[in-house]
Design an enzyme around this catalytic site. Structure first.
Site, mmCIF file in Angstrom:
data_model
loop_
_atom_site.group_PDB
_atom_site.id
_atom_site.type_symbol
_atom_site.label_atom_id
_atom_site.label_comp_id
_atom_site.label_asym_id
_atom_site.label_seq_id
_atom_site.Cartn_x
_atom_site.Cartn_y
_atom_site.Cartn_z
ATOM 1 N N HIS A 1 1.616 5.698 5.218
ATOM 2 C CA HIS A 1 0.805 6.146 4.095
ATOM 3 C C HIS A 1 1.051 7.622 3.786
ATOM 4 O O HIS A 1 1.100 8.022 2.620
ATOM 5 C CB HIS A 1 -0.672 5.915 4.393
ATOM 6 N N SER B 1 0.815 -1.212 0.000
ATOM 7 C CA SER B 1 0.000 0.000 0.000
ATOM 8 C C SER B 1 0.851 1.265 0.000
ATOM 9 O O SER B 1 0.354 2.350 -0.289
ATOM 10 C CB SER B 1 -0.961 0.022 1.188
#
Length: 270
Positions: free
Chosen positions: A192, A139
């Site tokens: 992230h 991710s």
């Protein structure tokens, strides 16, 4: 009621369409997916702890363990973790490679698109937050590519209209990362955010200095006959949207569906 093959083809996500899409995946995308699946399969044995070996662990980073800056995106913790990230990453990575070529994709993802987010995360985690939370998962690439797409979408459609509220399209990855952090446990919000920051730089063209010159790529491709030898290889002359860093700024392409690309980075530890 009898079942017919035509009814299957009429489904929104038919096996035939899925098979056709998978058969068209370019070379580097295929290689990344294969490596992710292979490493996950290796995690099923108990002799060698793949996750502990390849995870990005701030306190264990030194000159001898710099390989972790390249291994953490392709290592996952558990079946659902790897499945969600593969579903999220595949369309984004396929689009990137198709637009910029296989060699460019290799150079960037082996280089700055893995090492820069990981390096920033390590510095913040170790020297600012004084923590040692390990992270793994593709991710990092999902949010990085999503951020790059958001910059390109912002140039064509600056705002998302939600009733009377206008939301800048470039903020969509930040909103997505917050939603994922709230809804999905054991995700790394900091990881992230680091990926999104590098994705913004990518979308704005600040990382084009790390892109191999087109002349060099063309010379390598011709010298090694890569297009003739490697199936599904995307050459510098096959790219769909021109040279990276010189992309049109008035694209009329629709915004990428957020729900298709949201994955998760697995946090290991407290």
């Amino acid at each position: 009621m009898a079942f017919s093959p035509s009814a299957l083809l009429a489904l929104p996500f038919s096996p035939a369409r899925l098979r056709s899409y998978l058969l068209r995946l370019p070379l580097f995308t295929r290689a990344v997916l294969l490596i992710i699946v292979a490493l996950w399969a290796m995690e099923l044995q108990t002799v060698w702890n793949i996750v502990k070996w390849g995870a990005l662990i701030p306190d264990e980073m030194n000159l001898g363990t710099m390989y972790r800056l390249n291994t953490y995106p392709v290592i996952h913790s558990g079946f659902f973790h790897v499945l969600l990230n593969i579903l999220a990453l595949t369309p984004l990575l396929e689009r990137f490679e198709t637009e910029h070529g296989t060699l460019t994709a290799v150079a960037l993802f082996v280089g700055p698109l893995s090492t820069f987010p990981g390096g920033i995360y390590t510095l913040i985690e170790k020297f600012i937050l004084h923590m040692n939370t390990a992270v793994v998962g593709a991710s990092v690439w999902v949010f990085l590519l999503l951020a790059s797409e958001a910059i390109r979408t912002f140039r064509a459609n600056p705002y998302l209209q939600l009733g009377p509220i206008k939301i800048p399209t470039w903020t969509s990855p930040l909103i997505a990362s917050f939603v994922v952090a709230v809804l999905v446990s054991h995700t790394s919000f900091l990881g992230h955010i680091c990926a999104i920051f590098i994705g913004y730089l990518l979308g704005l063209g600040y990382l084009k200095v790390f892109v191999p010159p087109e002349k060099v790529i063309r010379w390598i491709e011709g010298k090694l006959n890569l297009l003739g030898r490697l199936p599904h290889y995307v050459s510098v002359d096959q790219k769909k949207h021109g040279r990276y860093g010189l992309l049109p700024t008035t694209s009329t392409e629709p915004a990428v569906a957020m729900s298709n690309y949201i994955g998760s980075s697995q946090r290991l530890g407290p």
